[in-house]
Scaffold this motif. Structure first.
Motif, PDB file in Angstrom:
ATOM      1  N   GLU A   1       0.834  -1.207   0.000  1.00 27.00           N
ATOM      2  CA  GLU A   1       0.000   0.000   0.000  1.00 27.00           C
ATOM      3  C   GLU A   1       0.868   1.256   0.000  1.00 27.00           C
ATOM      4  O   GLU A   1       0.596   2.219  -0.729  1.00 27.00           O
ATOM      5  N   GLN A   2       1.942   1.251   0.810  1.00 28.38           N
ATOM      6  CA  GLN A   2       2.844   2.404   0.862  1.00 28.38           C
ATOM      7  C   GLN A   2       3.559   2.593  -0.478  1.00 28.38           C
ATOM      8  O   GLN A   2       3.766   3.729  -0.920  1.00 28.38           O
TER       9      GLN A   2
ATOM     10  N   THR B   1       1.244   4.377  -2.860  1.00 26.79           N
ATOM     11  CA  THR B   1       0.881   5.761  -2.546  1.00 26.79           C
ATOM     12  C   THR B   1       2.088   6.692  -2.452  1.00 26.79           C
ATOM     13  O   THR B   1       1.930   7.912  -2.515  1.00 26.79           O
ATOM     14  N   GLY B   2       3.265   6.137  -2.302  1.00 29.67           N
ATOM     15  CA  GLY B   2       4.458   6.962  -2.135  1.00 29.67           C
ATOM     16  C   GLY B   2       5.428   6.846  -3.296  1.00 29.67           C
ATOM     17  O   GLY B   2       5.060   6.418  -4.400  1.00 29.67           O
TER      18      GLY B   2
ATOM     19  N   VAL C   1       6.489   8.979   1.648  1.00 30.28           N
ATOM     20  CA  VAL C   1       5.029   9.030   1.504  1.00 30.28           C
ATOM     21  C   VAL C   1       4.553  10.403   1.984  1.00 30.28           C
ATOM     22  O   VAL C   1       4.795  10.785   3.131  1.00 30.28           O
TER      23      VAL C   1
ATOM     24  N   ARG D   1       2.120  12.886   3.536  1.00 27.37           N
ATOM     25  CA  ARG D   1       0.966  12.797   4.433  1.00 27.37           C
ATOM     26  C   ARG D   1       0.073  14.027   4.317  1.00 27.37           C
ATOM     27  O   ARG D   1      -1.145  13.928   4.433  1.00 27.37           O
TER      28      ARG D   1
ATOM     29  N   VAL E   1       9.582   5.870   5.124  1.00 25.93           N
ATOM     30  CA  VAL E   1       9.188   4.535   5.574  1.00 25.93           C
ATOM     31  C   VAL E   1      10.068   3.471   4.917  1.00 25.93           C
ATOM     32  O   VAL E   1      10.606   3.662   3.817  1.00 25.93           O
TER      33      VAL E   1
END
Length: 417
Positions: free
Chosen positions: A296-297, A300-301, A319, A321, A329
């Motif tokens: 998932e990271q 999105t990143g 990532v 925010r 991360v």
């Protein structure tokens, strides 16, 4: 035998120097007011070169004063010769200078000789056979942190210079038990091997300065690298950091990389954008075994990978925010490449990239039991921000202990960009 030939040759050269040291001789300036050469330097190098050519005509010679013809590469057998290391000391003090000779075979230094001419002290190292001083075997080097080390370092590097910002090395001088400038690299490394100093730092050495001394230090269990923790090269100028394993790691991690010091020319670690999850999956899962979260990271990143000599050695993600906050991360280094400053250099790369996004703060989170990581981030300017109790058991992580501490709570740290 090559070793005894070299010893006899060096002793002969030393006797010549002692005979000439009080006579008048011509002094020339090379690159600056402190970079001098005398006709004795050149005469000693000529003596050494002639003897080597006579005995070993197929060997190559690299000498400081340029009398020898430098080889196109370092294959075969190559001699590195500094006829008088510490010429300024030779001229002004008539002591604390050395003849330095190293023998490289197939790109590996096999023999190192450093002769303190006026003290009549001959340091000898043979790869895999230890190091000696006038025939007496030198003992294993003692481990030292900066705070309990006696250092050899020129004051040039803590004043304005073209090699490094003075504020990088000045704290080392402040934190050590004492610092002296001796002015002869080979001799300073030899003294390190003999336990007379605990660390040596310079920003500018040539191979004939450090090749012999490097082997001496390594043969008593020490380490010699560049100031950034990289292997030193034998094809040009480099910085040199030498001492025990503890001392070298202390300097690189806590003073150099932690302060974001610029790397030397031709760094061999490159960090670039990653375009394939499968390529970095194993690395990312090292940092976070919860692969569903990692995937998932990743989506999105933005993920970056670190390459060292064509080998994938590390990776990390950024990532976003919110407009002001970006999170680092899953920073991970390949297990057999850890403790080589790769993690520190990736962290500095991540900070630079985060700054370029316009974010004002950077966030990183780790476990309560990850003592090494907590120290790592704080050294890079991160400060504690929050603690989420029982985060890891509540998110399905398997029970884990590090250094006797159960992994339970997530600790988040932030730093300004």
């Amino acid at each position: 035998m090559l070793e005894w030939f070299a010893i006899d040759l060096i002793k002969q050269a030393g006797e010549y120097i002692r005979l000439q040291i009080d006579e008048s001789y011509r002094i020339e300036r090379k690159t600056g007011k402190g970079d001098l050469v005398t006709e004795i330097d050149r005469a000693v190098e000529q003596l050494i070169v002639d003897r080597i050519r006579e005995a070993y005509p197929d060997h190559h010679i690299v000498g400081e004063e340029g009398i020898s013809t430098e080889p196109d590469d370092l294959k075969g057998t190559v001699w590195f010769v500094d006829p008088i290391d510490g010429t300024l000391n030779f001229i002004h003090q008539k002591r604390m200078f050395a003849i330095s000779v190293a023998v490289m075979v197939d790109e590996v230094i096999e023999y190192g000789f450093v002769y303190d001419v006026m003290a009549d002290e001959l340091f000898v190292a043979r790869r895999g056979h230890g190091a000696t001083l006038n025939g007496r075997k030198l003992t294993t080097i003692h481990e030292h942190h900066v705070r309990d080390a006696f250092l050899s370092m020129n004051a040039t590097w803590v004043t304005p210079n073209q090699q490094i910002a003075p504020e990088i090395l000045a704290p080392i001088v402040r934190d050590s038990v004492g610092t002296r400038a001796h002015g002869a690299a080979s001799l300073e490394l030899a003294w390190l091997a003999a336990g007379r100093v605990d660390g040596y730092i310079t920003m500018r050495n040539m191979p004939w300065d450090y090749a012999a001394g490097k082997l001496l230090v390594e043969e008593v269990g020490g380490r010699v690298v560049s100031l950034y923790g990289e292997p030193v090269r034998y094809d040009g100028k480099t910085s040199v950091l030498a001492g025990s394993e503890t001392f070298v790691k202390d300097v690189v991690k806590h003073y150099v990389i932690a302060k974001g010091a610029a790397l030397e020319a031709r760094p061999d670690l490159t960090v670039t954008s990653n375009e394939s999850y499968d390529r970095v999956r194993d690395l990312l899962v090292l940092a976070n075994p919860h692969e569903e979260m990692v995937r998932e990271q990743y989506e999105t990143g933005k993920t970056y990978e670190a390459m060292l000599g064509g080998e994938l050695v590390g990776a990390y993600m950024l990532v976003r925010r919110n407009d002001d906050l970006i999170e680092l991360v899953n920073i991970a280094v390949k297990p057999d490449r850890q403790n080589q400053t790769i993690g520190q250099r990736m962290l500095q790369d991540a900070i630079r990239r985060a700054e370029q996004t316009g974010a004002r703060h950077m966030l990183v989170c780790t476990g309560n039991s990850s003592i090494v990581q907590l120290r790592f981030y704080q050294q890079a300017g991160f400060r504690f921000d929050s603690v989420e109790r029982d985060y890891f058991p509540n998110h399905g992580y398997a029970a884990l202990e590090e250094d006797g501490l159960p992994l339970r709570d997530r600790i988040c740290l932030t730093r300004e960009l």
